[in-house]
Write a protein that holds these residues in place. Sequence first.
Motif, PDB file in Angstrom:
ATOM      1  N   THR A  70     -66.614 -37.489 -16.132  1.00  0.00           N
ATOM      2  CA  THR A  70     -67.124 -38.325 -17.837  1.00  0.00           C
ATOM      3  C   THR A  70     -67.857 -39.069 -18.150  1.00  0.00           C
ATOM      4  OG1 THR A  70     -65.790 -39.704 -19.469  1.00  0.00           O
ATOM      5  CG2 THR A  70     -64.958 -40.419 -17.128  1.00  0.00           C
ATOM      6  N   VAL A  71     -68.678 -39.046 -19.518  1.00  0.00           N
ATOM      7  CA  VAL A  71     -69.820 -39.982 -19.536  1.00  0.00           C
ATOM      8  C   VAL A  71     -69.478 -40.758 -20.311  1.00  0.00           C
ATOM      9  CG1 VAL A  71     -71.431 -37.800 -20.079  1.00  0.00           C
ATOM     10  CG2 VAL A  71     -70.056 -39.045 -21.988  1.00  0.00           C
ATOM     11  N   SER A  72     -67.896 -41.327 -20.807  1.00  0.00           N
ATOM     12  CA  SER A  72     -67.329 -42.155 -21.913  1.00  0.00           C
ATOM     13  C   SER A  72     -66.298 -41.678 -21.484  1.00  0.00           C
ATOM     14  CB  SER A  72     -68.036 -42.479 -22.725  1.00  0.00           C
ATOM     15  OG  SER A  72     -67.857 -43.308 -23.550  1.00  0.00           O
ATOM     16  N   GLY A  73     -65.271 -43.445 -22.306  1.00  0.00           N
ATOM     17  CA  GLY A  73     -63.769 -42.605 -21.954  1.00  0.00           C
ATOM     18  C   GLY A  73     -63.635 -43.044 -23.750  1.00  0.00           C
ATOM     19  N   GLN A  74     -64.591 -43.527 -24.064  1.00  0.00           N
ATOM     20  CA  GLN A  74     -64.366 -43.388 -25.712  1.00  0.00           C
ATOM     21  C   GLN A  74     -63.365 -42.859 -26.567  1.00  0.00           C
ATOM     22  OE1 GLN A  74     -67.579 -43.951 -28.398  1.00  0.00           O
ATOM     23  NE2 GLN A  74     -66.758 -42.706 -29.691  1.00  0.00           N
ATOM     24  N   LEU A  75     -63.678 -41.906 -26.697  1.00  0.00           N
ATOM     25  CA  LEU A  75     -62.501 -40.481 -27.604  1.00  0.00           C
ATOM     26  C   LEU A  75     -61.173 -40.713 -26.533  1.00  0.00           C
ATOM     27  CD1 LEU A  75     -64.728 -37.172 -27.196  1.00  0.00           C
ATOM     28  CD2 LEU A  75     -64.974 -39.087 -28.736  1.00  0.00           C
ATOM     29  N   SER A  76     -61.168 -40.789 -25.637  1.00  0.00           N
ATOM     30  CA  SER A  76     -59.322 -41.570 -25.062  1.00  0.00           C
ATOM     31  C   SER A  76     -59.005 -42.395 -25.588  1.00  0.00           C
ATOM     32  CB  SER A  76     -59.657 -40.969 -24.013  1.00  0.00           C
ATOM     33  OG  SER A  76     -60.277 -40.239 -23.153  1.00  0.00           O
ATOM     34  N   ALA A  77     -60.375 -44.247 -25.216  1.00  0.00           N
ATOM     35  CA  ALA A  77     -60.038 -44.391 -25.737  1.00  0.00           C
ATOM     36  C   ALA A  77     -59.569 -44.985 -27.107  1.00  0.00           C
ATOM     37  CB  ALA A  77     -61.054 -45.433 -25.133  1.00  0.00           C
ATOM     38  N   GLU A  78     -59.896 -43.873 -28.368  1.00  0.00           N
ATOM     39  CA  GLU A  78     -60.325 -43.923 -29.089  1.00  0.00           C
ATOM     40  C   GLU A  78     -58.133 -43.808 -30.373  1.00  0.00           C
ATOM     41  OE1 GLU A  78     -62.861 -42.234 -32.497  1.00  0.00           O
ATOM     42  OE2 GLU A  78     -63.906 -42.648 -31.212  1.00  0.00           O
ATOM     43  N   MET A  79     -58.252 -42.352 -28.652  1.00  0.00           N
ATOM     44  CA  MET A  79     -56.511 -41.880 -29.709  1.00  0.00           C
ATOM     45  C   MET A  79     -55.294 -43.161 -29.657  1.00  0.00           C
ATOM     46  SD  MET A  79     -56.638 -39.306 -30.699  1.00  0.00           S
ATOM     47  CE  MET A  79     -59.385 -39.842 -30.819  1.00  0.00           C
ATOM     48  N   PHE A  80     -55.852 -44.468 -28.679  1.00  0.00           N
ATOM     49  CA  PHE A  80     -54.798 -45.494 -27.400  1.00  0.00           C
ATOM     50  C   PHE A  80     -55.190 -46.665 -28.715  1.00  0.00           C
ATOM     51  CE2 PHE A  80     -52.335 -44.230 -23.953  1.00  0.00           C
ATOM     52  CZ  PHE A  80     -52.588 -43.177 -24.242  1.00  0.00           C
ATOM     53  N   ALA A  81     -56.224 -47.374 -29.285  1.00  0.00           N
ATOM     54  CA  ALA A  81     -56.278 -47.681 -30.518  1.00  0.00           C
ATOM     55  C   ALA A  81     -55.446 -47.155 -31.437  1.00  0.00           C
ATOM     56  CB  ALA A  81     -58.118 -47.996 -30.648  1.00  0.00           C
ATOM     57  N   LEU A  82     -55.599 -45.891 -32.294  1.00  0.00           N
ATOM     58  CA  LEU A  82     -54.685 -45.788 -32.748  1.00  0.00           C
ATOM     59  C   LEU A  82     -53.339 -45.574 -33.210  1.00  0.00           C
ATOM     60  CD1 LEU A  82     -57.205 -42.861 -34.252  1.00  0.00           C
ATOM     61  CD2 LEU A  82     -56.692 -45.283 -35.084  1.00  0.00           C
ATOM     62  N   SER A  83     -52.615 -45.899 -31.691  1.00  0.00           N
ATOM     63  CA  SER A  83     -51.617 -46.048 -31.061  1.00  0.00           C
ATOM     64  C   SER A  83     -51.217 -47.801 -30.898  1.00  0.00           C
ATOM     65  CB  SER A  83     -51.231 -44.953 -30.124  1.00  0.00           C
ATOM     66  OG  SER A  83     -52.108 -43.986 -30.110  1.00  0.00           O
ATOM     67  N   LEU A  84     -51.910 -48.348 -30.140  1.00  0.00           N
ATOM     68  CA  LEU A  84     -52.423 -49.422 -29.744  1.00  0.00           C
ATOM     69  C   LEU A  84     -52.658 -50.478 -30.133  1.00  0.00           C
ATOM     70  CD1 LEU A  84     -51.329 -48.781 -25.297  1.00  0.00           C
ATOM     71  CD2 LEU A  84     -49.808 -48.221 -26.997  1.00  0.00           C
ATOM     72  N   GLY A  85     -53.309 -50.208 -31.303  1.00  0.00           N
ATOM     73  CA  GLY A  85     -53.666 -51.602 -31.668  1.00  0.00           C
ATOM     74  C   GLY A  85     -55.023 -51.659 -30.866  1.00  0.00           C
ATOM     75  N   ASP A  86     -55.456 -52.970 -30.456  1.00  0.00           N
ATOM     76  CA  ASP A  86     -56.344 -52.747 -29.659  1.00  0.00           C
ATOM     77  C   ASP A  86     -56.507 -52.979 -27.660  1.00  0.00           C
ATOM     78  OD1 ASP A  86     -57.125 -54.295 -31.479  1.00  0.00           O
ATOM     79  OD2 ASP A  86     -56.893 -56.542 -31.486  1.00  0.00           O
ATOM     80  N   VAL A  87     -57.503 -52.253 -27.835  1.00  0.00           N
ATOM     81  CA  VAL A  87     -57.090 -51.710 -26.179  1.00  0.00           C
ATOM     82  C   VAL A  87     -58.611 -51.472 -25.601  1.00  0.00           C
ATOM     83  CG1 VAL A  87     -55.515 -49.718 -26.792  1.00  0.00           C
ATOM     84  CG2 VAL A  87     -58.050 -49.031 -26.347  1.00  0.00           C
ATOM     85  N   TYR A  88     -59.137 -51.596 -24.034  1.00  0.00           N
ATOM     86  CA  TYR A  88     -60.213 -50.912 -23.183  1.00  0.00           C
ATOM     87  C   TYR A  88     -59.994 -50.294 -22.440  1.00  0.00           C
ATOM     88  CZ  TYR A  88     -58.544 -54.324 -19.851  1.00  0.00           C
ATOM     89  OH  TYR A  88     -57.537 -55.056 -18.904  1.00  0.00           O
ATOM     90  N   THR A  89     -61.167 -50.358 -22.103  1.00  0.00           N
ATOM     91  CA  THR A  89     -61.102 -49.018 -20.644  1.00  0.00           C
ATOM     92  C   THR A  89     -62.647 -50.107 -19.962  1.00  0.00           C
ATOM     93  OG1 THR A  89     -62.597 -47.244 -21.035  1.00  0.00           O
ATOM     94  CG2 THR A  89     -60.998 -46.840 -21.712  1.00  0.00           C
ATOM     95  N   PHE A  90     -61.731 -49.774 -18.222  1.00  0.00           N
ATOM     96  CA  PHE A  90     -62.941 -50.416 -17.267  1.00  0.00           C
ATOM     97  C   PHE A  90     -63.277 -49.339 -16.247  1.00  0.00           C
ATOM     98  CE2 PHE A  90     -63.928 -54.266 -14.829  1.00  0.00           C
ATOM     99  CZ  PHE A  90     -65.374 -54.647 -14.399  1.00  0.00           C
ATOM    100  N   GLY A  91     -64.093 -48.526 -16.074  1.00  0.00           N
ATOM    101  CA  GLY A  91     -64.106 -48.062 -15.335  1.00  0.00           C
ATOM    102  C   GLY A  91     -65.320 -46.941 -15.220  1.00  0.00           C
ATOM    103  N   PRO A  92     -65.414 -46.349 -14.067  1.00  0.00           N
ATOM    104  CA  PRO A  92     -66.341 -45.327 -13.441  1.00  0.00           C
ATOM    105  C   PRO A  92     -66.989 -44.443 -14.439  1.00  0.00           C
ATOM    106  CG  PRO A  92     -64.449 -45.154 -12.194  1.00  0.00           C
ATOM    107  CD  PRO A  92     -64.310 -46.095 -13.131  1.00  0.00           C
TER     108      PRO A  92
END
Length: 458
Positions: A201-223
């Motif tokens: 992955t170059v960024s977790g963003q696309l996956s994070a968007e799916m979770f923001a649209l479910s859980l509201g406010d989210v974050y990822t923190f990884g390599p």
Amino acid sequence: MNRVKIKQILDTDKNPGKVLIKGWIRTKRDSKEFSFLEINDGSSLKNIQVIAQNNLDNYEDVTKLTTGSAVSVKGEVVESPGKGQKWEINASELDVVSIAPETYPLQKKRHTDEFLRTIAHLRPRTNKYGSVFRIRSELAYAVHKFYNEKGFRYVHTPIITGSDCEGAGELFKVTTLDGNDVEKGKFNYEKDFFGKETNLTVSGQLSAEMFALSLGDVYTFGPTFRAENSNTSRHVAEFWMIEPEMAFCDLEENMNHAEEFLKYVTQHICDNCADDINLFTQFVDKSLKGVIDSILNSKFKRLPYDEAIEILKKADQKFEYEVEYGLDLQSEHERYITEKHFKIPVFIYNYPKTIKPFYMRINDDNKTVAAMDLLVPRIGELIGGSQREERLDRLLDRLKEMDLPVEDYWWYIDSRKYGTVPHSGFGLGFERLIMLLTGVTNIRDVIPFPRTPSSIDF
Ligand code: 4AD
Ligand code: MG
């Protein structure tokens, strides 16, 4: 007996009495009657002084201890008559755990960062790198603390992916294929583990968007991983990124959030790593306190991209790279704006769509996107983010305009069909944050084992 960390002893005002400590010898001074040992266990920048009297059974062994040797000490904490330390330990027992030979490369003298990079496995034992990696750990904690307090959920996005979020093509392939699977000079990915082309992955963003649209406010923190073949002091192939993603959030709120985040983690480090920060101010970057002050006490500047271009065109400085509307800003431009022109952190927003990825929200001018980068002194770009294109028709137009395989993004597109909402987020390079808050100028020196072109030792 209670085993304690040296930091616990040094931080307390109340005498802890009898203690057991374990650590490594930094320096030793012998006299006929006793040895003074400076011992460090990694818990803090400071050493504790241990006094070993010659009436210890194994005093002979104690006198043979070398820099880097490991010991276990039982003794009584007493007030230190020496300057610069409150407590020291009178040893009642001192066990030698191991003796380091004289060839130990970290004898007490100053070493260059370049040399220490060649012994990256030993460098966390030095004062400077001990401080870097303690701050790194404390910052990671501050990130989770900040988001936890704000009610964000932590999402673990995948490391192996089938998409290129940024579209920059800087991908590391993940495959189980070998030369035998090449057909007509090409890999047959249908035979590959996942049945299609796959990368880190170059960024977790696309996956994070799916979770923001479910859980509201989210974050990822990884390599994250980028095969950028650029040997700069601000790029590594494997780096850590913090990526918040917020539903019902526009570009302005996104910038507010980024500013709040940076101020919070900076304050946390000031409150919890004072000794380490002092080391950097004294020995690494005299301007560090000023930079930290500008983060904590200024309102960050917000500047549209076209105005940034105007400022750069009028700059009394020659740049290596051309400045023109429609061209991406280079680090020399970014640093001019934040370091020289405004002297505080600066958000640049509304970039031309032609230099930004497909997912950014098109502005009404149909020329720019709701992107924002945060530029900071000495580093340039620390954060890259945007409001996302939440409108289905516009998103599809953008994918087509950029010649991207719409079928591959079917799941991403789905989110714009069902309950789509304005949402925004950003990515913050964790190593660049550590550089910012320590004054360390090379990204290779703030990550335990840096991965850069042609370098994979350790
Ligand atoms: O600006 P970037 O490419 O943004 C994204 O990846 C978005 N998908 C993030 C998002 O909106 N969720 O990267 C974000 C940050 C940069 O600002 C920079 O600090 C850091 O990641 N970065 C690197 N750090 C170290 N080495 C590299 N090769 C880096 N590339 C980017
Ligand atoms: Mg960027």
